[in-house]
Design an enzyme around this catalytic site. Structure first.
Site, PDB file in Angstrom:
ATOM      1  N   GLU A 258       0.832  -1.238   0.191  1.00  0.00           N
ATOM      2  CA  GLU A 258      -0.146  -0.025   0.046  1.00  0.00           C
ATOM      3  C   GLU A 258       0.920   1.281   0.100  1.00  0.00           C
ATOM      4  OE1 GLU A 258      -0.589  -2.520   1.883  1.00  0.00           O
ATOM      5  OE2 GLU A 258      -2.676  -3.456   1.816  1.00  0.00           O
TER       6      GLU A 258
ATOM      7  N   PHE B 172     -11.894  -6.809  14.057  1.00  0.00           N
ATOM      8  CA  PHE B 172     -10.755  -7.432  13.062  1.00  0.00           C
ATOM      9  C   PHE B 172     -10.506  -6.421  12.136  1.00  0.00           C
ATOM     10  CE2 PHE B 172      -9.242  -9.904   9.283  1.00  0.00           C
ATOM     11  CZ  PHE B 172      -8.030 -10.083   9.802  1.00  0.00           C
ATOM     12  N   GLN B 173      -9.025  -6.002  12.141  1.00  0.00           N
ATOM     13  CA  GLN B 173      -8.604  -5.048  11.165  1.00  0.00           C
ATOM     14  C   GLN B 173      -9.252  -3.651  11.178  1.00  0.00           C
ATOM     15  OE1 GLN B 173      -8.381  -6.977   7.144  1.00  0.00           O
ATOM     16  NE2 GLN B 173      -6.402  -7.851   7.573  1.00  0.00           N
TER      17      GLN B 173
ATOM     18  N   LYS C  87     -17.632  -0.933   5.316  1.00  0.00           N
ATOM     19  CA  LYS C  87     -18.048  -1.856   4.693  1.00  0.00           C
ATOM     20  C   LYS C  87     -19.478  -1.604   4.199  1.00  0.00           C
ATOM     21  CE  LYS C  87     -18.032  -6.743   3.554  1.00  0.00           C
ATOM     22  NZ  LYS C  87     -17.712  -7.966   3.806  1.00  0.00           N
TER      23      LYS C  87
ATOM     24  N   MET D  82      24.352   9.350   3.162  1.00  0.00           N
ATOM     25  CA  MET D  82      24.021  10.483   3.910  1.00  0.00           C
ATOM     26  C   MET D  82      24.297  10.582   5.351  1.00  0.00           C
ATOM     27  SD  MET D  82      23.483  13.729   3.532  1.00  0.00           S
ATOM     28  CE  MET D  82      22.553  14.400   2.074  1.00  0.00           C
TER      29      MET D  82
HETATM   30  C1  LIG Z   1      12.185   6.329   5.595  1.00  0.00           C
HETATM   31  C2  LIG Z   1      13.482   6.673   5.995  1.00  0.00           C
HETATM   32  N1  LIG Z   1      14.349   6.369   7.120  1.00  0.00           N
HETATM   33  C3  LIG Z   1      15.448   7.057   7.466  1.00  0.00           C
HETATM   34  C4  LIG Z   1      15.872   7.960   6.971  1.00  0.00           C
HETATM   35  C5  LIG Z   1      17.215   8.866   7.277  1.00  0.00           C
HETATM   36  N2  LIG Z   1      18.046   9.025   6.110  1.00  0.00           N
HETATM   37  C6  LIG Z   1      18.143   9.909   5.322  1.00  0.00           C
HETATM   38  S1  LIG Z   1      19.375   9.836   4.057  1.00  0.00           S
HETATM   39  C7  LIG Z   1      19.603   8.087   4.521  1.00  0.00           C
HETATM   40  C8  LIG Z   1      20.600   7.101   3.791  1.00  0.00           C
HETATM   41  C9  LIG Z   1      19.881   7.003   2.354  1.00  0.00           C
HETATM   42  O1  LIG Z   1      20.899   6.035   1.882  1.00  0.00           O
HETATM   43  P1  LIG Z   1      20.701   5.727   0.221  1.00  0.00           P
HETATM   44  O2  LIG Z   1      19.397   5.548  -0.171  1.00  0.00           O
HETATM   45  O3  LIG Z   1      21.796   4.494   0.040  1.00  0.00           O
HETATM   46  O4  LIG Z   1      21.402   7.057  -0.229  1.00  0.00           O
HETATM   47  P2  LIG Z   1      22.702   7.810  -0.297  1.00  0.00           P
HETATM   48  O5  LIG Z   1      22.698   8.741   0.755  1.00  0.00           O
HETATM   49  O6  LIG Z   1      23.868   6.568  -0.154  1.00  0.00           O
HETATM   50  O7  LIG Z   1      22.894   8.199  -1.555  1.00  0.00           O
HETATM   51  C10 LIG Z   1      18.854   7.881   5.674  1.00  0.00           C
HETATM   52  C11 LIG Z   1      18.980   6.449   6.346  1.00  0.00           C
HETATM   53  C12 LIG Z   1      14.968   8.636   5.887  1.00  0.00           C
HETATM   54  N3  LIG Z   1      15.196   9.811   5.187  1.00  0.00           N
HETATM   55  N4  LIG Z   1      13.956   8.053   5.661  1.00  0.00           N
END
Ligand SMILES: Cc1ncc(C[n+]2csc(CCOP(=O)(O)OP(=O)(O)O)c2C)c(N)n1
Lengths: 562, 165
Positions: A47, A109-110, A159, A472
């Protein structure tokens, strides 16, 4: 007809052409009604994918995105997608099923209190309690989602409402006492701004995503060109003004260009247009635009003075305020030469400090990937990103020439947004090139949607900038946590994205050297079907310039020599 | 500064939670909140007392105005209005202190609405400060429990707030 048939009839009346969704117990009557409709439904594999899919479709087209989910877990799986759309003001209508009315509130439920859960992350929501209300509520839902400052609306339908019988009459108009989106505002506010602008010698236009949602990009460019005013963009505004336009200084903020950030620090009139003055843009708020009067044009009065104190404000639709400002300015004998010194100054900053990185002949620099994608695709089509370093490099190094060509989760920063949003974009524009730029972290958050892509043979080109890490996160750990890389690399758990692609039935390609990079991208662009490119990039790269969180915009850590 | 807001809302389920939730999320302190029916069957009036500077208040008003179910918001702090709070106070009242308490009730123009061997219940309607003062005095006798409605307020001028432009 039944309530379920009425819902489908409402969607047809609204001109809905595409629904993203996932069925389950309480929405079976709705799906049964949909079986007889000509509206296309795309079954995502989760979803969350349905919500981001509807979001991507809406961002690409400006139309209202629609998604369906069943009660309980189906509906809660939409939450991240709804919050993502809400933060970036994306018009969406999400229809969720609910347990039958007599058992609501009994932990049935749900059952999940979806209107309670989504209240803070929607523009509005409804729990339908009377079948006769269905047409009115759906009419209102679409109206609220798309007018004023757009946003997501949830309609939760028990529903037994789907199975009830109703007389279907679709209302002609919407009557809401508490919701009157405004278009035109007060002319005096515009005149006051025109007056200030006529006196300013270092004006600066700071544009946000509102320029794109208002469809006011052309008005903005005209204003900037007529009066020779430099422009800086938030992440959400990229594409509103062509990247290569001589008056465009690029993105502002934490990873903004030196020229854009210095322009903020030195301008004497900063005009925010459809922007939120988010903390990633302003840096230390008390040091933001210290020498400037600040003006703010926005459709949402609640944005005015929320983050920065403004001296001038124009509340109204940008499609009204920008042309009105242009007219108002015509009354002044404007000597454009008054801005020449300022323009020379910002251009100088641009020339002195362009975006740079250290090139390499052995390893693939992530910035190079973006440049090559841009070069080899000739800047065509739509670019979708996930969240992380790759997102910022896309914002910095890709060239955008028209609005709605960069789809990215700005406000919420949702990893996993990319793949399903790319599906929405590709379904909206089957003949356009849709490129997803992702990271090896983000892609795994909705990787299941590769199955949807393959099922519909969507020719999306996925470029994974694979650094075997949460790039990042590691950048912050490198810069602010003494290189203590706590739980931010995948180590030996690294996945083989070529095999993953192939297992789903897409083409998988891999590049590990700069030479292979060009080859792989060229090859991918030539394939008429879904392709995943696993691009091994150098992992130690930082996104620069960078304004550390809480610092002012002139305290930039600048990039390496080119 | 304290502000008294009259918030007119559609009488829809969940609207009170929505309003209170929004104020809390934007980090404003609600001092009191009270809601009830109005002259129109499908309209509810919520009186909210919040503490904050003018800029904060503008934010609350603007954010609340965005809620689709909010019809209108009036800042009653800005204009002459009648403000009332009501309290029911159960106070310890033994034979020997009862007459003292009755005197106090007289002075405050309050009402005794219930009596038993050990306690009596006093009702007082008035401005908040008056209720605060009564509570202060009754403290000496021992307040067993009490309840207050929170402030409600109505502008003095002719005409209804809902008709303002
Ligand atoms: C759902 C979610 N969880 C955690 C984060 C925190 N976060 C921001 S950037 C990042 C790393 C992203 O890694 P990747 O997709 O490999 O991209 P890169 O920075 O290596 O280009 C994280 C964990 C986020 N933005 N969104």
């Amino acid at each position: 007809m039944t309530g379920a048939q009425a819902v489908v009839a409402c969607l047809e009346k609204e001109g809905v052409e595409l629904i993203f969704g996932y069925p389950g117990g309480v929405v079976l009557p709705l799906y049964d009604a949909l079986y007889d409709s000509s509206i296309r439904h795309v079954l995502t594999r989760h979803e969350q994918g349905a919500a981001h899919g509807a979001d991507g479709y809406a961002r690409a087209t400006g139309k209202v995105g629609v998604c369906f989910a069943t009660s309980g877990p189906g509906a809660t799986n939409l939450i991240t997608g709804i919050a993502t759309a809400n933060m970036d003001s994306v018009p969406m209508v999400c229809i969720t099923g609910q347990v039958v009315m007599p058992v609501i509130g009994k932990d049935s439920f749900q059952e999940a209190d979806i209107t309670g859960i989504t209240a803070p992350i929607t523009k509005h929501n409804y729990l339908v309690k009377n079948p006769a209300d269905l047409p009115r509520i759906l009419k209102e839902a679409f109206y609220i989602a798309r007018t004023g400052r757009p946003g997501p609306v949830v309609v939760d339908i028990p529903k037994d409402i789907f199975t009830a019988t109703i007389d279907f009459v679709y209302p002609e108009e919407v009557k809401l006492r508490g919701y009157k989106p405004l278009f035109a505002g007060q002319a005096e506010q515009v005149d006051a701004l025109a007056e200030a602008l006529s006196k300013a010698s270092k004006p600066l236009l700071f544009i946000g995503g509102g320029v794109i949602s208002a469809g006011a990009s052309a008005d903005l460019v005209r204003l900037a060109e007529t009066y020779e005013i430099p422009v800086i963009s938030s992440l959400m505004a990229l594409g509103a003004m062509p990247t290569d336009h001589r008056l465009h200084l690029g993105m502002v903020g934490m990873h903004g260009t030196v020229a854009a950030n210095l322009a903020v620090m030195n301008c004497d009139l900063l005009i925010g247009v459809g922007a939120r003055f988010d903390d990633r843009v302003t840096g230390k708020i008390t040091h933001f635009a210290p020498n400037a009067r600040i003006a703010h044009l926005d459709i949402d009065p609640a944005e005015i003075d929320k983050n920065v104190r403004t001296h001038l404000r124009v509340i109204g639709d940008l499609a009204w305020s920008l042309p009105t400002l242009q007219q108002s300015l015509a009354r002044y004998d404007f000597v454009v030469e008054k801005h020449t010194a300022w323009l020379n100054q910002v251009v100088q900053w641009q020339t002195d400090s362009p975006l740079t990185y250290q090139a390499s002949e052995t390893v693939i620099k992530p910035q190079l990937v973006i440049q090559e994608l841009n070069r080899l695709s000739e800047g065509r089509g739509l670019v979708v990103t996930d969240v992380g370093q790759h997102q910022m490099w896309t914002a910095q190094y890709h060239r955008f020439s028209r609005p709605r060509t960069l789809l990215t989760s700005g406000g919420l920063g949702t990893m996993g947004f990319g793949l399903p949003a790319a599906i929405g974009a590709q379904l909206a524009f089957p003949d356009e090139l849709v490129t997803l730029i992702s990271g090896d972290g983000s892609i795994m958050m909705n990787i299941q949607e590769l199955a949807t892509i393959v099922e519909h043979q969507l020719p999306i080109k996925v470029a994974i900038l694979n650094n075997n890490a949460l790039g990042m996160v590691q950048q912050w750990q490198r810069m602010f946590f003494n290189q203590r890389y706590s739980h931010s690399s995948f180590g030996v758990g690294a996945s083989d994205y070529v095999k993953i692609a192939e297992a789903f039935g897409a083409t998988g390609l891999r590049a590990t050297t700069p030479g292979e990079l060009t080859e792989v991208i060229t090859q991918a662009l030539a394939i008429n079907g879904p392709v995943v490119m696993d691009i091994h990039v150098c992992a130690e790269e930082n996104v620069l310039p960078m304004v550390p969180a809480g610092a002012s915009l002139d305290q930039m850590i600048e990039g390496g020599v080119g | 500064m304290r502000h008294t807001l009259a918030v007119l809302v559609e009488n829809h389920p969940g609207v009170l939670v929505h309003v209170a939730g929004l104020i809390a999320r934007r980090a404003f302190n609600i001092e009191s909140i009270s809601a009830g029916h109005t002259e129109e069957p499908d309209m509810t009036r919520i009186t909210i007392v919040v503490e904050g500077d003018d800029r904060d208040l503008n934010q609350v008003v603007n954010q609340l105005s965005k809620l689709v179910d909010v019809i209108k918001i009036i800042d009653l702090t800005q204009e002459p209005s009648i403000e009332r709070d009501m309290a029911l106070i159960k106070v310890k009242a033994r034979a020997e202190t009862r007459s003292h308490i009755v005197d106090i009730v007289e002075i405050f123009r309050a009402k005794i609405v219930d009596v038993n061997r050990e306690t009596m219940v006093i009702e007082l309607t008035g401005e908040e400060s008056k209720i605060d003062a009564l509570c202060e005095v009754l403290q000496d006798y021992g307040i067993v429990e009490m309840v207050r409605t929170g402030k409600i307020a109505l502008a003095r001028r002719p005409g209804a707030a809902k008709d303002d432009e």
